[in-house]
Design a protein around this motif. Structure first.
Motif, PDB file in Angstrom:
ATOM      1  N   TYR A   1       0.861  -1.177   0.000  1.00 31.97           N
ATOM      2  CA  TYR A   1       0.000   0.000   0.000  1.00 31.97           C
ATOM      3  C   TYR A   1       0.896   1.225   0.000  1.00 31.97           C
ATOM      4  O   TYR A   1       1.657   1.437   0.946  1.00 31.97           O
ATOM      5  CB  TYR A   1      -0.917   0.000   1.220  1.00 31.97           C
ATOM      6  CG  TYR A   1      -1.730  -1.271   1.323  1.00 31.97           C
ATOM      7  CD1 TYR A   1      -2.818  -1.479   0.486  1.00 31.97           C
ATOM      8  CD2 TYR A   1      -1.381  -2.274   2.226  1.00 31.97           C
ATOM      9  CE1 TYR A   1      -3.540  -2.653   0.552  1.00 31.97           C
ATOM     10  CE2 TYR A   1      -2.101  -3.442   2.304  1.00 31.97           C
ATOM     11  CZ  TYR A   1      -3.187  -3.636   1.473  1.00 31.97           C
ATOM     12  OH  TYR A   1      -3.898  -4.798   1.533  1.00 31.97           O
ATOM     13  N   VAL A   2       0.819   1.992  -1.060  1.00 32.72           N
ATOM     14  CA  VAL A   2       1.752   3.104  -1.256  1.00 32.72           C
ATOM     15  C   VAL A   2       0.988   4.417  -1.421  1.00 32.72           C
ATOM     16  O   VAL A   2      -0.010   4.471  -2.142  1.00 32.72           O
ATOM     17  CB  VAL A   2       2.626   2.855  -2.509  1.00 32.72           C
ATOM     18  CG1 VAL A   2       3.607   4.003  -2.724  1.00 32.72           C
ATOM     19  CG2 VAL A   2       3.365   1.522  -2.397  1.00 32.72           C
ATOM     20  N   VAL A   3       1.473   5.447  -0.746  1.00 30.98           N
ATOM     21  CA  VAL A   3       0.887   6.777  -0.896  1.00 30.98           C
ATOM     22  C   VAL A   3       1.912   7.697  -1.550  1.00 30.98           C
ATOM     23  O   VAL A   3       3.037   7.832  -1.069  1.00 30.98           O
ATOM     24  CB  VAL A   3       0.454   7.367   0.463  1.00 30.98           C
ATOM     25  CG1 VAL A   3      -0.016   8.811   0.299  1.00 30.98           C
ATOM     26  CG2 VAL A   3      -0.657   6.524   1.092  1.00 30.98           C
ATOM     27  N   ALA A   4       1.512   8.304  -2.658  1.00 24.09           N
ATOM     28  CA  ALA A   4       2.358   9.297  -3.311  1.00 24.09           C
ATOM     29  C   ALA A   4       1.925  10.675  -2.823  1.00 24.09           C
ATOM     30  O   ALA A   4       0.744  10.910  -2.567  1.00 24.09           O
ATOM     31  CB  ALA A   4       2.197   9.204  -4.830  1.00 24.09           C
ATOM     32  N   TYR A   5       2.896  11.553  -2.653  1.00 24.79           N
ATOM     33  CA  TYR A   5       2.572  12.907  -2.192  1.00 24.79           C
ATOM     34  C   TYR A   5       3.618  13.871  -2.735  1.00 24.79           C
ATOM     35  O   TYR A   5       4.671  13.444  -3.229  1.00 24.79           O
ATOM     36  CB  TYR A   5       2.546  12.953  -0.651  1.00 24.79           C
ATOM     37  CG  TYR A   5       3.875  12.621  -0.019  1.00 24.79           C
ATOM     38  CD1 TYR A   5       4.242  11.300   0.211  1.00 24.79           C
ATOM     39  CD2 TYR A   5       4.779  13.628   0.303  1.00 24.79           C
ATOM     40  CE1 TYR A   5       5.476  10.984   0.761  1.00 24.79           C
ATOM     41  CE2 TYR A   5       6.021  13.317   0.858  1.00 24.79           C
ATOM     42  CZ  TYR A   5       6.355  11.997   1.085  1.00 24.79           C
ATOM     43  OH  TYR A   5       7.583  11.689   1.615  1.00 24.79           O
TER      44      TYR A   5
ATOM     45  N   THR B   1      -2.033   5.232  -4.270  1.00 27.96           N
ATOM     46  CA  THR B   1      -2.946   6.360  -4.359  1.00 27.96           C
ATOM     47  C   THR B   1      -2.182   7.639  -4.027  1.00 27.96           C
ATOM     48  O   THR B   1      -1.014   7.592  -3.642  1.00 27.96           O
ATOM     49  CB  THR B   1      -4.171   6.186  -3.435  1.00 27.96           C
ATOM     50  OG1 THR B   1      -5.168   7.154  -3.816  1.00 27.96           O
ATOM     51  CG2 THR B   1      -3.819   6.390  -1.969  1.00 27.96           C
ATOM     52  N   SER B   2      -2.855   8.775  -4.222  1.00 28.71           N
ATOM     53  CA  SER B   2      -2.205  10.061  -3.967  1.00 28.71           C
ATOM     54  C   SER B   2      -2.942  10.820  -2.886  1.00 28.71           C
ATOM     55  O   SER B   2      -4.162  10.742  -2.780  1.00 28.71           O
ATOM     56  CB  SER B   2      -2.182  10.900  -5.241  1.00 28.71           C
ATOM     57  OG  SER B   2      -1.815  12.234  -4.933  1.00 28.71           O
TER      58      SER B   2
ATOM     59  N   MET C   1      -0.050   5.686 -13.559  1.00 28.06           N
ATOM     60  CA  MET C   1      -0.418   7.030 -13.147  1.00 28.06           C
ATOM     61  C   MET C   1      -1.083   6.911 -11.783  1.00 28.06           C
ATOM     62  O   MET C   1      -1.765   5.933 -11.507  1.00 28.06           O
ATOM     63  CB  MET C   1      -1.433   7.560 -14.157  1.00 28.06           C
ATOM     64  CG  MET C   1      -1.300   9.003 -14.483  1.00 28.06           C
ATOM     65  SD  MET C   1      -2.463   9.361 -15.810  1.00 28.06           S
ATOM     66  CE  MET C   1      -2.312  11.117 -15.833  1.00 28.06           C
ATOM     67  N   VAL C   2      -0.882   7.891 -10.929  1.00 27.56           N
ATOM     68  CA  VAL C   2      -1.459   7.858  -9.584  1.00 27.56           C
ATOM     69  C   VAL C   2      -2.372   9.073  -9.430  1.00 27.56           C
ATOM     70  O   VAL C   2      -1.895  10.203  -9.420  1.00 27.56           O
ATOM     71  CB  VAL C   2      -0.354   7.880  -8.510  1.00 27.56           C
ATOM     72  CG1 VAL C   2      -0.970   7.758  -7.126  1.00 27.56           C
ATOM     73  CG2 VAL C   2       0.651   6.766  -8.753  1.00 27.56           C
ATOM     74  N   ILE C   3      -3.661   8.808  -9.326  1.00 25.77           N
ATOM     75  CA  ILE C   3      -4.652   9.882  -9.343  1.00 25.77           C
ATOM     76  C   ILE C   3      -5.349   9.971  -7.991  1.00 25.77           C
ATOM     77  O   ILE C   3      -5.801   8.946  -7.462  1.00 25.77           O
ATOM     78  CB  ILE C   3      -5.684   9.609 -10.463  1.00 25.77           C
ATOM     79  CG1 ILE C   3      -4.971   9.555 -11.814  1.00 25.77           C
ATOM     80  CG2 ILE C   3      -6.794  10.652 -10.464  1.00 25.77           C
ATOM     81  CD1 ILE C   3      -5.775   8.909 -12.913  1.00 25.77           C
TER      82      ILE C   3
ATOM     83  N   VAL D   1      -7.317   4.197  -6.772  1.00 22.18           N
ATOM     84  CA  VAL D   1      -6.245   3.300  -6.352  1.00 22.18           C
ATOM     85  C   VAL D   1      -5.736   2.590  -7.609  1.00 22.18           C
ATOM     86  O   VAL D   1      -6.466   1.828  -8.222  1.00 22.18           O
ATOM     87  CB  VAL D   1      -6.743   2.266  -5.325  1.00 22.18           C
ATOM     88  CG1 VAL D   1      -5.606   1.330  -4.928  1.00 22.18           C
ATOM     89  CG2 VAL D   1      -7.319   2.965  -4.104  1.00 22.18           C
ATOM     90  N   SER D   2      -4.510   2.868  -7.996  1.00 26.37           N
ATOM     91  CA  SER D   2      -3.921   2.196  -9.151  1.00 26.37           C
ATOM     92  C   SER D   2      -3.286   0.904  -8.680  1.00 26.37           C
ATOM     93  O   SER D   2      -2.519   0.898  -7.725  1.00 26.37           O
ATOM     94  CB  SER D   2      -2.855   3.086  -9.796  1.00 26.37           C
ATOM     95  OG  SER D   2      -3.425   4.286 -10.235  1.00 26.37           O
TER      96      SER D   2
END
Ligand code: CUA
Length: 152
Positions: free
Chosen positions: A67-71, A93-94, A111-113, A117-118
């Motif tokens: 489970y990854v969060v982009a920021y 996800t972002s 792509m992370v929108i 959840v990609s």
């Protein structure tokens, strides 16, 4: 009278226009979220059991979910540590704007929108280390948005 008829026709036309605009906006928006991309509230990630604590979890004998969060401007967790010779599904996800998630030197790229959840499944082999980069322009420090994937 004719006046009333024209008034009614005009009103009907306006309602028809509103209806078609609404339909146009909602239709494609809904269709774009694929079945394997469940939605998430980007403003409430702290309350989402998948993303409150970004991590790698074992879900089968040789199967893991990350489970990854982009920021702006990084990825969490960092590094992402996964076992060799396993199947890893990344769920990304972002928390803010649109980002990219690309494992450098592989075809793992999505792509992370925010709000979506990609998912991306990879097979790992030998222990090694990869860079992770963001390949969607996301702000002033986009070029420095990097992470690390460690296969151990
Ligand atoms: Cu995040 Cu570019």
């Amino acid at each position: 009278s004719y006046e009333k008829i024209w008034l009614a026709l005009g009103l009907g036309l306006i309602l028809l226009l509103i209806g078609s605009v609404t339909y146009g906006a909602v239709g494609p928006g809904v269709a774009m979220v694929a079945a394997d991309e469940p939605t998430v509230d980007p403003t409430a990630l702290d309350e989402d059991e998948r993303f409150a604590d970004p991590r790698v979890e074992q879900v089968g004998e040789n199967e893991y979910e990350a489970y990854v969060v982009a920021y702006q401007f990084g990825f969490e967790p960092d590094p992402i540590v996964v076992p060799a010779n396993s199947t890893v599904t990344f769920m990304v996800t972002s928390r803010d704007v649109t980002h990219g998630f690309e494992v450098v030197g592989t075809n793992a790229n999505t792509m992370v929108i925010p709000g979506e959840v990609s998912t991306l499944t990879v097979e790992t082999s030998e222990p090694t280390e990869y860079g992770i980069i963001c390949n969607e322009y996301c702000g002033a420090a986009h070029h420095g948005m990097e992470g690390k994937l460690e296969v151990v």
